[in-house]
Write an enzyme that holds these catalytic residues in place. Structure first.
Site, mmCIF file in Angstrom:
data_model
loop_
_atom_site.group_PDB
_atom_site.id
_atom_site.type_symbol
_atom_site.label_atom_id
_atom_site.label_comp_id
_atom_site.label_asym_id
_atom_site.label_seq_id
_atom_site.Cartn_x
_atom_site.Cartn_y
_atom_site.Cartn_z
ATOM 1 N N ARG A 127 42.564 -39.379 -31.500
ATOM 2 C CA ARG A 127 41.420 -38.891 -32.026
ATOM 3 C C ARG A 127 40.424 -38.302 -31.123
ATOM 4 N NH1 ARG A 127 43.658 -42.705 -35.542
ATOM 5 N NH2 ARG A 127 44.115 -41.888 -37.705
ATOM 6 N N ASP A 290 53.238 -46.032 -39.684
ATOM 7 C CA ASP A 290 51.995 -46.536 -40.661
ATOM 8 C C ASP A 290 51.628 -45.423 -41.483
ATOM 9 O OD1 ASP A 290 51.095 -45.081 -38.235
ATOM 10 O OD2 ASP A 290 48.993 -45.722 -38.919
ATOM 11 N N GLU A 291 51.033 -45.466 -42.651
ATOM 12 C CA GLU A 291 50.403 -44.841 -43.357
ATOM 13 C C GLU A 291 50.995 -43.531 -43.675
ATOM 14 O OE1 GLU A 291 45.748 -46.329 -42.855
ATOM 15 O OE2 GLU A 291 46.505 -44.737 -41.361
ATOM 16 N N GLU A 437 38.218 -42.583 -33.872
ATOM 17 C CA GLU A 437 37.509 -41.699 -34.977
ATOM 18 C C GLU A 437 36.225 -41.342 -34.405
ATOM 19 O OE1 GLU A 437 39.937 -43.929 -35.995
ATOM 20 O OE2 GLU A 437 40.735 -43.117 -37.765
HETATM 21 C C1 ACM Z 1 46.865 -48.409 -38.673
HETATM 22 O O1 ACM Z 1 45.609 -48.695 -38.849
HETATM 23 N N1 ACM Z 1 47.094 -47.354 -39.436
HETATM 24 C C2 ACM Z 1 47.868 -49.008 -37.940
#
Ligand code: ACM
Length: 507
Positions: A127, A290-291, A437
């Site tokens: 990020r 993830d995600e 971020e």
């Molecule tokens: C995460 O916070 N997407 C691992």
């Protein structure tokens, strides 16, 4: 004063204060660690008087990372069964030398070993790119607190940070974005400032060597098959919509653009992971997971055909299948894959011998242990250092707050979970997450890391008997040391942007 507090410490009267300064004497096989210690100490005048002696005692029962330190008025002796133990003892010695006045050590006896084998810190350099020099400084501060893992989050939607031979566009295109969102995901404000950077493999090898000298292994993460927008900006054919040109993402949040499941995508993963494995000798390599929204697979004829061929009931099941395939590939390279433990379609569908980082609620970590995994406990409520530390203004634009006390109260073994020895299911350890971020500079990272990093170090290393008040007392002197090491921001940093919504906890 020591953080993390040693397992057993007995203070004695007096101190070891040789007139010419603190000299180091290397026993057989301890030369490298002795050089490390000498580099940390004020330079002694040349003298042949009493010294700090380092000895390896292979049958000394210290365990793989334990050590014993004996300081008397006439000398100091650091012993361990292995180099890793000596390195931990060196960090204790480093904290014992007073910040002011002539160099000396308080007389004491310490017998010490870690509570958990994996004591980690994730730094997100995707990020926001962080200069290599800062990574070295950060590794040294991790070592000071007896962390032994730097989890380097090298790729994400907003940037690809590792040079890969044969895939030049990953860093020519994927390492740069035109601007960044200001504020939490969903904000409509952008800063208009281009951002980017990447590390060459040679630079990363140097970082690995620097960290190894300090007993820290670098565990790289290539986040797959989601969080791949930067790679897709470089090579659209790796995705599900090869005809769509995407810029590297400038927003925060979860992008729907994920890798395809075709042969080209797997060839890419194998190519990248093989080079990553070559640069990073750590046994564990992180493959993300993830995600990963699977909507693009649901509407891709190719992905649907693949799911049918594999006799999966749904294209969403391609997600655990994908991770399982990569796990198999890394096993073939003699390495151990780690992935984020997810809810939803991957829950319960990952092979038990995949190590998982449990980042949702703490209960998910316990569930993963019950399913037979080795687990790195990283519940966001206690270990996400991108969350605000307090309600003070100027903290990151995240609604969630994780205070120093929250971190200190976190017990990775809560509920009586077993510690894993690296072969059996159980808790391998814990780690903090420093997502960036909202942390564009090293000073932002320093602000978020300290002093929460000190609290988690204690939960990972020390036996749990001590209270928060006693920790805070030790922390006061410790912060002075951190300031002297330039570990803390010089002035108060500011975090821009409007607050986001709290991260939902998932039952
Ligand atoms: C995460 O916070 N997407 C691992």
């Amino acid at each position: 004063m020591i953080i993390p507090h040693p397992a057993r410490l007995t203070r004695r009267a007096g101190s070891f204060a040789p007139a010419g300064g603190l000299r180091v004497l290397a026993g057989r096989g301890t030369e490298r660690v002795a050089r490390l210690l000498a580099g940390y100490l004020p330079r002694p005048s040349i003298h042949s008087g009493p010294a700090i002696r380092l000895d390896l005692v292979p049958d000394g029962n210290h365990g793989p990372e334990g050590y014993e330190l004996d300081v008397t008025p006439t000398g100091a002796l650091l012993t361990a069964s292995a180099e890793a133990g000596l390195r931990n003892g060196v960090q204790t010695l480093r904290q014992l030398v007073p910040l002011h006045g002539p160099p000396r050590l308080p007389c004491l006896h310490v017998r010490d070993a870690p509570r958990l084998p994996w004591r980690g810190m994730l730094l997100d350099v995707a990020r926001h790119f962080m200069p290599l020099e800062f990574l070295r400084e950060f590794v040294d501060l991790l070592a000071l607190h007896k962390y032994n893992v730097l989890h380097l989050h090298l790729t994400d939607d907003q940037g690809w940070r590792i040079e890969i031979d044969g895939r030049p566009r990953l860093t020519e295109i994927g390492a740069w974005r035109t601007e960044s969102m200001v504020g939490a995901a969903g904000s409509d404000v952008y800063d208009g400032v281009p951002h980017g950077g990447f590390y060459t493999q040679r630079e990363l090898r140097e970082l690995v060597a620097f960290a190894a000298e300090r007993g820290v292994r670098v565990v790289p993460e290539i986040d797959l098959p989601g969080h791949m927008r930067a790679a897709l900006a470089a090579y659209p054919e790796l995705g599900n919509r090869p005809d769509v040109r995407l810029p590297v993402w400038t927003a925060w949040g979860i992008s729907p653009d994920i890798l395809g499941v075709h042969d080209g995508a797997f060839a890419f993963c194998r190519e990248v992971l093989a080079q990553v494995a070559d640069v990073f000798p750590a046994r564990h390599l992180h493959i993300g997971g993830d995600e990963c929204p699977t909507t693009q697979w649901a509407s891709s004829p190719l992905a649907r055909a693949k799911a049918a061929e594999l006799e999966l009931t749904d294209t969403a099941e391609l997600h655990p299948w994908f991770l399982t395939e990569l796990h198999g590939f890394l096993t073939g390279l003699g390495r151990q894959a780690v992935c984020w433990d997810e809810t939803g379609h991957t829950a319960g569908r990952l092979p038990p011998d995949l190590v998982v980082t449990a980042w949702r609620d703490a209960a998910h970590g316990a569930l993963a242990v019950a399913r037979g995994h080795q687990v790195i406990m990283a519940p966001h409520t206690s270990t996400y250092f991108d969350y605000r530390q307090s309600e003070e203004p100027g903290e990151p634009p995240r609604a969630d707050v994780t205070t120093l006390r929250d971190v200190y109260r976190f017990d990775p073994l809560a509920g009586g979970l077993p510690v894993s020895d690296g072969t059996r299911p159980g808790v391998l350890g814990t780690q903090a997450q420093l997502w960036t971020e909202h942390a564009p500079t090293p000073d932002h990272v320093r602000h978020l890391a300290f002093p929460r990093l000190c609290a988690l170090a204690e939960r990972a290393w020390s036996p749990p008997a001590r209270g928060y008040a006693e920790f805070q007392e030790r922390l006061t002197g410790h912060l002075e040391r951190l300031r002297a090491l330039d570990a803390l921001p010089k002035e108060r940093v500011r975090f821009a942007g409007a607050l986001g919504v709290p991260r939902k906890t998932v039952p």
